[in-house]
Design a protein around this motif. Sequence first.
Motif, short mmCIF file in Angstrom:
data_model
loop_
_atom_site.label_atom_id
_atom_site.label_comp_id
_atom_site.label_asym_id
_atom_site.label_seq_id
_atom_site.Cartn_x
_atom_site.Cartn_y
_atom_site.Cartn_z
N LEU A 115 0.95 -1.19 0.06
CA LEU A 115 0.08 -0.05 -0.06
C LEU A 115 0.84 1.33 -0.05
O LEU A 115 0.37 2.30 -0.53
N GLY A 116 1.99 1.16 0.82
CA GLY A 116 2.99 2.26 0.81
C GLY A 116 2.19 3.56 1.19
O GLY A 116 1.23 3.55 2.06
N ALA A 117 2.43 4.62 0.58
CA ALA A 117 1.89 5.89 0.86
C ALA A 117 0.60 6.26 0.08
O ALA A 117 0.11 7.52 0.09
N LEU A 118 -0.08 5.23 -0.66
CA LEU A 118 -0.89 5.45 -1.54
C LEU A 118 -2.34 5.94 -0.80
O LEU A 118 -3.00 6.74 -1.44
N ALA A 119 -2.36 5.67 0.55
CA ALA A 119 -3.54 6.10 1.22
C ALA A 119 -3.36 7.58 1.93
O ALA A 119 -4.34 7.92 2.67
N LEU A 120 -2.27 8.17 1.72
CA LEU A 120 -2.04 9.41 2.39
C LEU A 120 -3.13 10.36 2.30
O LEU A 120 -3.47 11.29 3.16
N PRO A 121 -3.74 10.71 1.13
CA PRO A 121 -4.68 11.43 0.85
C PRO A 121 -6.03 11.51 1.79
O PRO A 121 -6.46 12.39 2.23
N ALA A 137 -8.36 9.08 14.55
CA ALA A 137 -8.25 7.86 13.72
C ALA A 137 -7.16 8.05 12.60
O ALA A 137 -6.70 6.92 12.14
N ALA A 138 -6.93 9.06 12.14
CA ALA A 138 -5.94 9.33 11.23
C ALA A 138 -4.44 9.22 11.68
O ALA A 138 -3.66 8.92 10.91
N LEU A 139 -4.36 9.42 12.77
CA LEU A 139 -2.89 9.44 13.35
C LEU A 139 -2.55 8.13 13.98
O LEU A 139 -1.76 8.31 15.00
N GLY A 140 -2.75 6.98 13.40
CA GLY A 140 -2.40 5.73 13.82
C GLY A 140 -0.90 5.55 13.25
O GLY A 140 -0.19 6.33 13.01
N ASP A 141 -0.56 4.10 13.46
CA ASP A 141 0.83 3.81 12.84
C ASP A 141 1.16 4.27 11.31
O ASP A 141 2.21 4.61 11.09
N TYR A 142 0.01 4.23 10.45
CA TYR A 142 0.04 4.46 9.08
C TYR A 142 0.51 5.94 8.79
O TYR A 142 1.57 6.18 8.37
N ALA A 143 0.07 6.98 9.45
CA ALA A 143 0.34 8.02 9.61
C ALA A 143 1.97 8.62 10.04
O ALA A 143 2.71 9.15 9.61
N ALA A 144 2.29 7.90 11.20
CA ALA A 144 3.72 7.95 11.77
C ALA A 144 4.65 7.38 10.85
O ALA A 144 5.67 8.18 10.68
N ARG A 145 4.34 6.52 9.80
CA ARG A 145 5.16 5.87 8.96
C ARG A 145 5.49 6.81 7.83
O ARG A 145 6.53 6.97 7.05
N HIS A 146 4.23 7.55 7.28
CA HIS A 146 4.09 8.08 5.85
C HIS A 146 4.06 9.57 5.96
O HIS A 146 4.28 10.22 4.97
N LEU A 147 3.56 10.14 6.95
CA LEU A 147 3.47 11.89 6.83
C LEU A 147 4.68 12.34 6.81
O LEU A 147 5.72 11.73 7.60
N ALA A 149 7.68 15.33 7.39
CA ALA A 149 8.06 15.85 8.73
C ALA A 149 7.22 17.05 9.21
O ALA A 149 6.72 17.33 10.13
N ALA A 150 6.94 18.06 8.09
CA ALA A 150 5.94 19.07 8.26
C ALA A 150 4.58 18.74 8.65
O ALA A 150 3.96 19.44 9.36
N ALA A 151 4.10 17.79 7.78
CA ALA A 151 2.80 17.50 7.95
C ALA A 151 2.50 16.85 9.35
O ALA A 151 1.40 16.87 10.21
N PHE A 152 3.58 16.06 9.88
CA PHE A 152 3.62 15.32 11.12
C PHE A 152 3.32 16.41 12.22
O PHE A 152 2.62 16.39 13.12
N ARG A 153 4.07 17.39 11.99
CA ARG A 153 4.24 18.67 12.94
C ARG A 153 2.78 19.35 13.11
O ARG A 153 2.32 19.48 14.25
N GLN A 154 2.34 19.57 11.97
CA GLN A 154 1.16 20.29 11.74
C GLN A 154 -0.05 19.54 12.45
O GLN A 154 -0.92 20.15 13.07
N ALA A 155 0.06 18.20 12.31
CA ALA A 155 -1.09 17.16 12.71
C ALA A 155 -1.04 17.38 14.26
O ALA A 155 -2.05 17.19 15.06
#
Length: 214
Positions: A115-121, A137-147, A149-155
């Motif tokens: 799946l890679g980063a294909l579900a990031l949208p 719900a969006a901020l699970g392990d998948y987001a931790a792996r694929h967001l 740095a800038a998007a993670f900080r904003q999250a």
Amino acid sequence: MTVPAETETLSARLPAVAARWLREALTTVEADPSRIDTLLTSAGRHCGRQPLPGDPPPPVGRTVDDAVRALLLARVPWRGATLADALSRLYWQGDAAERRGVLRSLSCFGSRNTLGALALPLVHDALRTNDPRLIAAALGDYAARHLDAAAFRQAVLKCLFSGIPLVAVAGLAERADPELTRMLTDYAEERRAAGRAVPSDIEPFIGAGPTTRE
């Protein structure tokens, strides 16, 4: 997430009728993944929508239907772009509860699914909302792996402004960097200057004292 183990754990938390429906639904979706739409829609009706016993309260913790939908999606046999397309379709056509189920399921998909980063949208869309349960719900392990740095900080900041405890952010300790420390320290200073309380869960991630401005 180890899906078979999670299935047994969830089944043990459900009433017998709901647990039986879940087992039958999992078998159905493995045999005929085209049934996933109907099963996701009916999960709450058959299994309940209350907070999941043993989880923290929402928005951090899951509801029963969150967990059931994530397990159902984890059983579909699709991979790669086919999986990403299906998740996107189910997310965009679903209501808020069904969208949470899709987001919660993302952590179930490892490298075997390509799946890679294909579900990031989908993650980015959830983070643009003002729905605390959708954001969490969006901020699970998948987001931790694929967001990035800038998007993670904003999250992380979005959680603070939305009143979501930072325990909702998977991988926060590992991904915290000096820029996030600066941002969180600024946030804490602004709240102190306004006479407002600083959430205790940001203390491990902020500077020891006030920042110095040029």
